[in-house]
Design a protein around this motif. Structure first.
Motif, PDB file in Angstrom:
ATOM      1  N   ASP A 169      27.140  12.335  33.473  1.00  0.00           N
ATOM      2  CA  ASP A 169      28.017  11.579  34.369  1.00  0.00           C
ATOM      3  C   ASP A 169      28.994  12.507  35.089  1.00  0.00           C
ATOM      4  O   ASP A 169      29.310  12.296  36.271  1.00  0.00           O
ATOM      5  CB  ASP A 169      28.784  10.514  33.594  1.00  0.00           C
ATOM      6  CG  ASP A 169      27.891   9.365  33.154  1.00  0.00           C
ATOM      7  OD1 ASP A 169      26.764   9.249  33.682  1.00  0.00           O
ATOM      8  OD2 ASP A 169      28.317   8.589  32.266  1.00  0.00           O
ATOM      9  N   HIS A 170      29.450  13.529  34.383  1.00  0.00           N
ATOM     10  CA  HIS A 170      30.384  14.478  35.005  1.00  0.00           C
ATOM     11  C   HIS A 170      29.715  15.255  36.126  1.00  0.00           C
ATOM     12  O   HIS A 170      30.293  15.408  37.212  1.00  0.00           O
ATOM     13  CB  HIS A 170      30.908  15.441  33.935  1.00  0.00           C
ATOM     14  CG  HIS A 170      31.733  16.559  34.488  1.00  0.00           C
ATOM     15  ND1 HIS A 170      32.925  16.361  35.145  1.00  0.00           N
ATOM     16  CD2 HIS A 170      31.505  17.914  34.505  1.00  0.00           C
ATOM     17  CE1 HIS A 170      33.417  17.522  35.533  1.00  0.00           C
ATOM     18  NE2 HIS A 170      32.575  18.470  35.161  1.00  0.00           N
ATOM     19  N   ILE A 171      28.501  15.727  35.895  1.00  0.00           N
ATOM     20  CA  ILE A 171      27.769  16.458  36.933  1.00  0.00           C
ATOM     21  C   ILE A 171      27.501  15.555  38.131  1.00  0.00           C
ATOM     22  O   ILE A 171      27.653  15.956  39.294  1.00  0.00           O
ATOM     23  CB  ILE A 171      26.457  17.028  36.369  1.00  0.00           C
ATOM     24  CG1 ILE A 171      26.741  18.065  35.271  1.00  0.00           C
ATOM     25  CG2 ILE A 171      25.616  17.642  37.481  1.00  0.00           C
ATOM     26  CD1 ILE A 171      27.525  19.269  35.733  1.00  0.00           C
ATOM     27  N   LEU A 172      27.109  14.319  37.870  1.00  0.00           N
ATOM     28  CA  LEU A 172      26.863  13.376  38.962  1.00  0.00           C
ATOM     29  C   LEU A 172      28.131  13.102  39.762  1.00  0.00           C
ATOM     30  O   LEU A 172      28.090  12.967  40.982  1.00  0.00           O
ATOM     31  CB  LEU A 172      26.297  12.072  38.411  1.00  0.00           C
ATOM     32  CG  LEU A 172      24.837  12.111  37.964  1.00  0.00           C
ATOM     33  CD1 LEU A 172      24.457  10.802  37.278  1.00  0.00           C
ATOM     34  CD2 LEU A 172      23.917  12.368  39.158  1.00  0.00           C
ATOM     35  N   GLU A 173      29.252  13.032  39.076  1.00  0.00           N
ATOM     36  CA  GLU A 173      30.520  12.798  39.764  1.00  0.00           C
ATOM     37  C   GLU A 173      30.831  13.937  40.733  1.00  0.00           C
ATOM     38  O   GLU A 173      31.259  13.708  41.868  1.00  0.00           O
ATOM     39  CB  GLU A 173      31.639  12.665  38.725  1.00  0.00           C
ATOM     40  CG  GLU A 173      33.015  12.428  39.329  1.00  0.00           C
ATOM     41  CD  GLU A 173      34.113  12.374  38.282  1.00  0.00           C
ATOM     42  OE1 GLU A 173      35.290  12.237  38.654  1.00  0.00           O
ATOM     43  OE2 GLU A 173      33.789  12.469  37.075  1.00  0.00           O
ATOM     44  N   ILE A 174      30.575  15.161  40.302  1.00  0.00           N
ATOM     45  CA  ILE A 174      30.823  16.316  41.169  1.00  0.00           C
ATOM     46  C   ILE A 174      29.864  16.319  42.351  1.00  0.00           C
ATOM     47  O   ILE A 174      30.260  16.575  43.500  1.00  0.00           O
ATOM     48  CB  ILE A 174      30.702  17.617  40.364  1.00  0.00           C
ATOM     49  CG1 ILE A 174      31.898  17.747  39.418  1.00  0.00           C
ATOM     50  CG2 ILE A 174      30.620  18.835  41.293  1.00  0.00           C
ATOM     51  CD1 ILE A 174      31.840  18.938  38.515  1.00  0.00           C
ATOM     52  N   TYR A 177      13.801  17.179  39.637  1.00  0.00           N
ATOM     53  CA  TYR A 177      13.511  18.266  38.703  1.00  0.00           C
ATOM     54  C   TYR A 177      14.573  18.338  37.601  1.00  0.00           C
ATOM     55  O   TYR A 177      14.264  18.603  36.437  1.00  0.00           O
ATOM     56  CB  TYR A 177      13.452  19.585  39.473  1.00  0.00           C
ATOM     57  CG  TYR A 177      13.369  20.824  38.620  1.00  0.00           C
ATOM     58  CD1 TYR A 177      12.189  21.184  37.974  1.00  0.00           C
ATOM     59  CD2 TYR A 177      14.475  21.665  38.479  1.00  0.00           C
ATOM     60  CE1 TYR A 177      12.119  22.330  37.200  1.00  0.00           C
ATOM     61  CE2 TYR A 177      14.409  22.809  37.705  1.00  0.00           C
ATOM     62  CZ  TYR A 177      13.230  23.146  37.069  1.00  0.00           C
ATOM     63  OH  TYR A 177      13.163  24.280  36.301  1.00  0.00           O
ATOM     64  N   MET A 178      15.822  18.051  37.962  1.00  0.00           N
ATOM     65  CA  MET A 178      16.914  18.105  36.993  1.00  0.00           C
ATOM     66  C   MET A 178      17.055  16.804  36.208  1.00  0.00           C
ATOM     67  O   MET A 178      17.903  16.704  35.328  1.00  0.00           O
ATOM     68  CB  MET A 178      18.228  18.436  37.703  1.00  0.00           C
ATOM     69  CG  MET A 178      18.275  19.831  38.275  1.00  0.00           C
ATOM     70  SD  MET A 178      19.868  20.253  39.020  1.00  0.00           S
ATOM     71  CE  MET A 178      19.869  19.236  40.481  1.00  0.00           C
ATOM     72  N   GLY A 179      16.249  15.803  36.557  1.00  0.00           N
ATOM     73  CA  GLY A 179      16.330  14.529  35.870  1.00  0.00           C
ATOM     74  C   GLY A 179      17.517  13.689  36.290  1.00  0.00           C
ATOM     75  O   GLY A 179      17.994  12.839  35.523  1.00  0.00           O
ATOM     76  N   LEU A 180      18.001  13.901  37.509  1.00  0.00           N
ATOM     77  CA  LEU A 180      19.157  13.163  38.014  1.00  0.00           C
ATOM     78  C   LEU A 180      18.723  12.163  39.079  1.00  0.00           C
ATOM     79  O   LEU A 180      17.754  12.399  39.807  1.00  0.00           O
ATOM     80  CB  LEU A 180      20.191  14.133  38.607  1.00  0.00           C
ATOM     81  CG  LEU A 180      20.846  15.079  37.612  1.00  0.00           C
ATOM     82  CD1 LEU A 180      21.728  16.090  38.335  1.00  0.00           C
ATOM     83  CD2 LEU A 180      21.659  14.302  36.582  1.00  0.00           C
ATOM     84  N   PRO A 181      19.432  11.052  39.222  1.00  0.00           N
ATOM     85  CA  PRO A 181      19.037  10.015  40.184  1.00  0.00           C
ATOM     86  C   PRO A 181      19.285  10.459  41.620  1.00  0.00           C
ATOM     87  O   PRO A 181      20.362  10.971  41.952  1.00  0.00           O
ATOM     88  CB  PRO A 181      19.927   8.832  39.813  1.00  0.00           C
ATOM     89  CG  PRO A 181      21.120   9.436  39.177  1.00  0.00           C
ATOM     90  CD  PRO A 181      20.613  10.637  38.427  1.00  0.00           C
ATOM     91  N   VAL A 182      18.291  10.243  42.455  1.00  0.00           N
ATOM     92  CA  VAL A 182      18.412  10.598  43.867  1.00  0.00           C
ATOM     93  C   VAL A 182      19.532   9.826  44.544  1.00  0.00           C
ATOM     94  O   VAL A 182      20.151  10.300  45.504  1.00  0.00           O
ATOM     95  CB  VAL A 182      17.060  10.340  44.581  1.00  0.00           C
ATOM     96  CG1 VAL A 182      17.201  10.493  46.079  1.00  0.00           C
ATOM     97  CG2 VAL A 182      15.990  11.270  44.025  1.00  0.00           C
ATOM     98  N   GLU A 183      19.841   8.630  44.020  1.00  0.00           N
ATOM     99  CA  GLU A 183      20.876   7.804  44.637  1.00  0.00           C
ATOM    100  C   GLU A 183      22.238   8.485  44.692  1.00  0.00           C
ATOM    101  O   GLU A 183      23.080   8.143  45.530  1.00  0.00           O
ATOM    102  CB  GLU A 183      21.014   6.479  43.864  1.00  0.00           C
ATOM    103  CG  GLU A 183      19.822   5.555  43.997  1.00  0.00           C
ATOM    104  CD  GLU A 183      18.714   5.869  43.014  1.00  0.00           C
ATOM    105  OE1 GLU A 183      17.708   5.136  42.996  1.00  0.00           O
ATOM    106  OE2 GLU A 183      18.859   6.865  42.255  1.00  0.00           O
ATOM    107  N   ALA A 184      22.447   9.472  43.820  1.00  0.00           N
ATOM    108  CA  ALA A 184      23.721  10.180  43.815  1.00  0.00           C
ATOM    109  C   ALA A 184      23.956  10.930  45.120  1.00  0.00           C
ATOM    110  O   ALA A 184      25.108  11.196  45.497  1.00  0.00           O
ATOM    111  CB  ALA A 184      23.790  11.147  42.641  1.00  0.00           C
ATOM    112  N   LEU A 185      22.874  11.261  45.818  1.00  0.00           N
ATOM    113  CA  LEU A 185      23.006  12.000  47.077  1.00  0.00           C
ATOM    114  C   LEU A 185      23.573  11.132  48.204  1.00  0.00           C
ATOM    115  O   LEU A 185      24.027  11.648  49.223  1.00  0.00           O
ATOM    116  CB  LEU A 185      21.646  12.554  47.504  1.00  0.00           C
ATOM    117  CG  LEU A 185      21.007  13.540  46.528  1.00  0.00           C
ATOM    118  CD1 LEU A 185      19.591  13.858  46.957  1.00  0.00           C
ATOM    119  CD2 LEU A 185      21.838  14.811  46.437  1.00  0.00           C
ATOM    120  N   THR A 186      23.532   9.826  48.019  1.00  0.00           N
ATOM    121  CA  THR A 186      24.093   8.915  49.015  1.00  0.00           C
ATOM    122  C   THR A 186      25.342   8.218  48.470  1.00  0.00           C
ATOM    123  O   THR A 186      25.819   7.257  49.062  1.00  0.00           O
ATOM    124  CB  THR A 186      23.065   7.851  49.429  1.00  0.00           C
ATOM    125  OG1 THR A 186      22.608   7.150  48.270  1.00  0.00           O
ATOM    126  CG2 THR A 186      21.883   8.511  50.120  1.00  0.00           C
ATOM    127  N   GLY A 187      25.836   8.706  47.349  1.00  0.00           N
ATOM    128  CA  GLY A 187      27.041   8.143  46.777  1.00  0.00           C
ATOM    129  C   GLY A 187      26.818   6.934  45.903  1.00  0.00           C
ATOM    130  O   GLY A 187      27.755   6.350  45.378  1.00  0.00           O
TER     131      GLY A 187
END
Length: 322
Positions: free
Chosen positions: A231-236, A308-318
């Motif tokens: 969650d911290h990485i996604l927040e950044i 690749y990092m296992g993170l949601p693409v939606e984070a790129l649009t906030g």
């Protein structure tokens, strides 16, 4: 020599950043010395291009193409200088030797990029004695409006909060992730016009593949070991993407692309049917189309690295994952 560092065999920046998997153990100091310093940069270490790759005369004379290139490489030299200074905060807090060695080499890469972009302006006829002051004068507004907010954001994460993994996310997704597609466009644009300019962009692109892929692996492995930090990485990442959405980079890019458009028309015979991307002749593109394509490349590349990092693409649009 590693294939991804070989001048002739390395993939293009976009393909390499989307398809290759490299980690800090793969790209340590020994790798950099043998595959980069003695490989990629062989015969190109001083100027970033081979001595046989020349600058055409029309780029040393007043005109819109020369003006567009001066703005582009002036801005890029300043961006790379700032990146070099920022990376000085990564090495002291690197969690292990592989990360320390990798970011030490990336610092050198970025310093080299700044140098070859600056020195290419001298090849275009700008005076060497006043070059730094001239770059500062032409890029002052760009630094204030576009680069300073990103620099302040990164310093807060790395210098003030000493957040190494957060800083890796800033460089991998925000800084390099946004600037790399523009670098790909630069290589494609200038290759049919100036062998020297195209080679400089080719060499920096080969480096960027390594920077993006290794940073992504560092983050992936960290998230595997410490899933609670997700969650911290996604927040950044969300904050960094929001910042880039707010800075007025488009007006600066479109201005120099309009100059490029004028100069491109003057050199139509030289460009001919050269395609900027498959099925599209460069002569048929507009400044807006080129800018929009670079943005599309940004999205495509970031989506692949996020997956690749296992993170949601939606984070790129906030947004948040459904």
């Amino acid at each position: 020599m590693a294939r991804e560092a070989d001048w002739n065999d390395a993939p293009g920046l976009l393909d390499g950043a989307k398809s290759l998997t490299l980690g800090p153990d793969d790209c340590d100091l020994a790798y950099w010395i043998t595959s980069v310093a003695q490989g990629t940069l062989r015969d190109r270490g001083e100027s970033g291009h081979h001595v046989d790759a020349t600058v055409p005369r029309f780029l040393t004379e007043p005109g819109p193409l020369r003006e567009a290139l001066i703005l582009e490489f002036g801005f890029r030299s300043l961006s790379e200088e700032i990146a070099t200074r920022l990376l000085g905060h990564y090495v002291p807090i690197a969690p292990g030797i592989p990360e320390l060695e990798f970011y030490a080499t990336q610092l050198i890469d970025e310093a080299r990029h700044a140098r070859v972009f600056r020195n290419h302006l001298v090849e275009l006829g700008m005076p060497a004695d006043s070059l730094l002051k001239d770059i500062e004068a032409l890029s002052g507004d760009y630094r204030r409006d576009v680069l300073q907010p990103v620099e302040d954001f990164t310093l807060d994460v790395m210098r003030d909060k000493q957040d190494f993994m957060g800083g890796v996310a800033v460089f991998a997704i925000v800084i390099e992730g946004v600037l790399a597609p523009a670098a790909e466009l630069s290589e494609r644009k200038w290759t049919p016009l100036s062998p020297a300019t195209g080679e400089i962009s080719r060499g920096t692109g080969i480096d960027e593949i390594r920077h993006l892929t290794v940073a992504s692996t560092i983050l992936r492995d960290h998230l595997t070991r410490s899933p609670e930090s997700r969650d911290h990485i996604l927040e950044i990442i969300r904050a960094g993407v929001k910042l880039w959405d707010e800075v007025p980079d488009r007006e600066y890019v479109i201005h120099r692309e309009e100059l490029f458009q004028q100069g491109m028309a003057e050199q139509a015979d030289l460009i001919g049917d050269y395609e900027l991307w498959p099925g599209v002749r460069m002569l048929d593109t507009t400044p807006e189309q080129r800018y929009d394509m670079a943005e599309r490349w940004t999205d495509e590349m970031a989506e692949v690295r996020m997956a690749y990092m296992g993170l949601p693409v939606e984070a790129l649009t906030g947004g948040s994952p459904a």
